[in-house]
Motif scaffolding. Structure first.
Motif, PDB file in Angstrom:
ATOM      1  N   GLY A 126      27.625  10.085  16.913  1.00 45.82           N
ATOM      2  CA  GLY A 126      28.180   9.667  18.191  1.00 45.82           C
ATOM      3  C   GLY A 126      29.682   9.858  18.150  1.00 45.82           C
ATOM      4  O   GLY A 126      30.174  10.948  17.940  1.00 45.82           O
ATOM      5  N   HIS A 127      30.439   8.762  18.409  1.00 48.54           N
ATOM      6  CA  HIS A 127      31.872   8.663  18.139  1.00 48.54           C
ATOM      7  C   HIS A 127      32.772   9.403  19.119  1.00 48.54           C
ATOM      8  O   HIS A 127      33.822   8.897  19.500  1.00 48.54           O
ATOM      9  CB  HIS A 127      32.145   9.151  16.716  1.00 48.54           C
ATOM     10  N   THR A 128      32.409  10.601  19.508  1.00 52.30           N
ATOM     11  CA  THR A 128      33.298  11.444  20.309  1.00 52.30           C
ATOM     12  C   THR A 128      32.893  11.407  21.776  1.00 52.30           C
ATOM     13  O   THR A 128      31.745  11.730  22.114  1.00 52.30           O
ATOM     14  CB  THR A 128      33.256  12.896  19.820  1.00 52.30           C
ATOM     15  N   TYR A 129      33.821  11.018  22.633  1.00 50.00           N
ATOM     16  CA  TYR A 129      33.535  11.036  24.070  1.00 50.00           C
ATOM     17  C   TYR A 129      33.471  12.468  24.573  1.00 50.00           C
ATOM     18  O   TYR A 129      34.427  13.243  24.442  1.00 50.00           O
ATOM     19  CB  TYR A 129      34.602  10.268  24.844  1.00 50.00           C
ATOM     20  N   ILE A 130      32.339  12.805  25.140  1.00 49.99           N
ATOM     21  CA  ILE A 130      32.132  14.117  25.747  1.00 49.99           C
ATOM     22  C   ILE A 130      31.547  13.868  27.137  1.00 49.99           C
ATOM     23  O   ILE A 130      30.482  13.257  27.255  1.00 49.99           O
ATOM     24  CB  ILE A 130      31.170  14.976  24.902  1.00 49.99           C
ATOM     25  N   PRO A 131      32.236  14.288  28.216  1.00 49.16           N
ATOM     26  CA  PRO A 131      31.760  13.973  29.565  1.00 49.16           C
ATOM     27  C   PRO A 131      30.323  14.404  29.824  1.00 49.16           C
ATOM     28  O   PRO A 131      29.576  13.729  30.537  1.00 49.16           O
ATOM     29  CB  PRO A 131      32.751  14.717  30.467  1.00 49.16           C
ATOM     30  N   GLN A 132      29.921  15.532  29.226  1.00 48.84           N
ATOM     31  CA  GLN A 132      28.546  16.006  29.413  1.00 48.84           C
ATOM     32  C   GLN A 132      27.533  15.157  28.653  1.00 48.84           C
ATOM     33  O   GLN A 132      26.332  15.309  28.829  1.00 48.84           O
ATOM     34  CB  GLN A 132      28.418  17.459  28.951  1.00 48.84           C
ATOM     35  N   GLY A 133      28.003  14.286  27.758  1.00 48.39           N
ATOM     36  CA  GLY A 133      27.110  13.400  27.021  1.00 48.39           C
ATOM     37  C   GLY A 133      26.589  13.952  25.717  1.00 48.39           C
ATOM     38  O   GLY A 133      25.941  13.228  24.958  1.00 48.39           O
ATOM     39  N   CYS A 134      26.865  15.214  25.424  1.00 46.31           N
ATOM     40  CA  CYS A 134      26.405  15.787  24.159  1.00 46.31           C
ATOM     41  C   CYS A 134      27.178  17.061  23.858  1.00 46.31           C
ATOM     42  O   CYS A 134      27.802  17.653  24.746  1.00 46.31           O
ATOM     43  CB  CYS A 134      24.904  16.087  24.178  1.00 46.31           C
ATOM     44  N   ALA A 135      27.128  17.467  22.602  1.00 44.59           N
ATOM     45  CA  ALA A 135      27.739  18.722  22.183  1.00 44.59           C
ATOM     46  C   ALA A 135      27.056  19.204  20.921  1.00 44.59           C
ATOM     47  O   ALA A 135      26.521  18.407  20.135  1.00 44.59           O
ATOM     48  CB  ALA A 135      29.236  18.553  21.945  1.00 44.59           C
ATOM     49  N   SER A 136      27.079  20.516  20.723  1.00 45.35           N
ATOM     50  CA  SER A 136      26.546  21.148  19.524  1.00 45.35           C
ATOM     51  C   SER A 136      27.710  21.788  18.768  1.00 45.35           C
ATOM     52  O   SER A 136      28.556  22.449  19.370  1.00 45.35           O
ATOM     53  CB  SER A 136      25.519  22.226  19.912  1.00 45.35           C
ATOM     54  N   HIS A 137      27.752  21.550  17.462  1.00 47.95           N
ATOM     55  CA  HIS A 137      28.838  22.069  16.644  1.00 47.95           C
ATOM     56  C   HIS A 137      28.266  22.842  15.458  1.00 47.95           C
ATOM     57  O   HIS A 137      27.165  22.556  14.983  1.00 47.95           O
ATOM     58  CB  HIS A 137      29.708  20.935  16.099  1.00 47.95           C
ATOM     59  N   HIS A 138      29.038  23.805  14.983  1.00 50.06           N
ATOM     60  CA  HIS A 138      28.710  24.532  13.753  1.00 50.06           C
ATOM     61  C   HIS A 138      27.313  25.143  13.822  1.00 50.06           C
ATOM     62  O   HIS A 138      26.492  25.018  12.905  1.00 50.06           O
ATOM     63  CB  HIS A 138      28.837  23.607  12.529  1.00 50.06           C
ATOM     64  N   GLY A 139      27.050  25.812  14.950  1.00 53.59           N
ATOM     65  CA  GLY A 139      25.767  26.489  15.125  1.00 53.59           C
ATOM     66  C   GLY A 139      24.585  25.556  15.239  1.00 53.59           C
ATOM     67  O   GLY A 139      23.457  25.935  14.928  1.00 53.59           O
ATOM     68  N   GLY A 140      24.830  24.340  15.724  1.00 49.01           N
ATOM     69  CA  GLY A 140      23.752  23.360  15.878  1.00 49.01           C
ATOM     70  C   GLY A 140      23.510  22.511  14.653  1.00 49.01           C
ATOM     71  O   GLY A 140      22.642  21.638  14.665  1.00 49.01           O
ATOM     72  N   ALA A 141      24.291  22.709  13.601  1.00 49.16           N
ATOM     73  CA  ALA A 141      24.114  21.915  12.379  1.00 49.16           C
ATOM     74  C   ALA A 141      24.696  20.514  12.518  1.00 49.16           C
ATOM     75  O   ALA A 141      24.419  19.637  11.697  1.00 49.16           O
ATOM     76  CB  ALA A 141      24.762  22.625  11.193  1.00 49.16           C
ATOM     77  N   VAL A 142      25.524  20.302  13.551  1.00 51.40           N
ATOM     78  CA  VAL A 142      26.035  18.981  13.904  1.00 51.40           C
ATOM     79  C   VAL A 142      25.814  18.796  15.404  1.00 51.40           C
ATOM     80  O   VAL A 142      26.101  19.697  16.194  1.00 51.40           O
ATOM     81  CB  VAL A 142      27.529  18.828  13.573  1.00 51.40           C
ATOM     82  N   VAL A 143      25.290  17.628  15.795  1.00 52.13           N
ATOM     83  CA  VAL A 143      25.032  17.331  17.206  1.00 52.13           C
ATOM     84  C   VAL A 143      25.656  15.985  17.540  1.00 52.13           C
ATOM     85  O   VAL A 143      25.460  15.001  16.817  1.00 52.13           O
ATOM     86  CB  VAL A 143      23.523  17.298  17.508  1.00 52.13           C
TER      87      VAL A 143
END
Length: 279
Positions: free
Chosen positions: A218-235
């Motif tokens: 969690g931790h990170t505010y993202i207006p869309q409510g989600c994000a994918s990082h490092h090719g999906g290895a972190v969500v």
């Protein structure tokens, strides 16, 4: 609202579970990101999405119903209906200025200081991470880095000891505070000293060590409510619409040996933006 005595008893029961700092879980969970006092969204999750639940931290501060959220989440925990991880806002570092202590004093009166000390002890006892079905690592902030900037292991987190009220241990602190970055290695975090942005190489090394596929956080505010990082290895999943987050399009995730993010309102799989630079 629960009485002071009922709250103190609930907190003691949470501490008595003594599950350790790293949990190993099997099964399918509904994962919930930061709530920050958003009791309406919490109730919607509980009404419309199946137990057991996996809460990723940050139950209090910023929204004005943190007490209701954290006590409801803790009640689910002691009933065996939820796993409750610690967030960076489950700490006096944040609660004094973030709103939770003021909220307690407003709602509970002159005994708020005593009650807050009980919350401090309880927050310090919460798990820092969970390994689900051997494939997904859930935590609040991010992969912690050793002094040589290589990723620490879950085994190292299990061995953490001492007073974690603040917490002083650098690995425990980073689990609660670190963020991913669209970079290869690492960088200092704008959040402050002792906090790091971890890159693709750290994520790959962490997964290689544990034979895992995804870090869910969690931790990170993202207006869309989600994000994918490092090719999906972190969500990243963010769920609160309280206080400063009223424009969030909240998300949750269904987790077994993989992570599928869903839009909370539409109840459909979500398309999460990739490689978000959180700063």
């Amino acid at each position: 609202m629960a009485s002071v005595e009922e709250i103190v008893d609930l907190l003691a029961r949470v501490r008595a579970r003594g599950a350790g700092f790293v949990l190993r879980l099997e099964g399918r969970y509904t994962a919930v990101g930061d709530l920050h006092g958003d009791v309406d969204t919490l109730e919607k999750v509980l009404e419309e999405w199946p137990a057991p639940y996996l809460f990723l931290g940050d139950y209090v501060d910023r929204g004005n119903r943190g007490l209701e959220v954290v006590t409801q989440v803790f009640q689910l925990y002691v009933e065996g209906k939820a796993v409750v991880l610690r967030g960076n806002h489950e700490s006096p570092l944040m609660n004094i200025d973030g709103g939770f202590l003021d909220e307690l004093c407003e709602k509970l009166g002159r005994r708020c200081g005593y009650i807050y000390k009980e919350f401090e002890k309880t927050f310090a006892s919460l798990p820092l991470a969970a390994l689900l079905n051997g494939r997904v690592v859930a935590l609040h902030g991010g992969i912690p880095l050793r002094d040589d900037m290589s990723p620490a292991t879950l085994g190292e987190l299990e061995k953490i000891s001492g007073d974690l009220t603040t917490p002083q241990d650098p690995l425990a602190f980073q689990v609660l505070w670190n963020d991913p970055c669209p970079c290869d290695k690492y960088a200092p975090s704008p959040r402050g000293p002792g906090i790091w942005l971890f890159g693709r190489e750290a994520t790959k090394a962490f997964h290689r060590t544990h034979n895992t596929a995804t870090v869910l956080r969690g931790h990170t505010y993202i207006p869309q409510g989600c994000a994918s990082h490092h090719g999906g290895a972190v969500v990243t999943v963010f769920t609160s619409t309280a206080g400063p987050y009223r424009k969030t399009r909240p998300k949750i995730a269904l987790v077994d040996d993989a992570v599928q993010v869903y839009d909370l309102d539409a109840k459909k799989p979500a398309q999460c933006p990739e490689d978000v630079d959180v700063f």
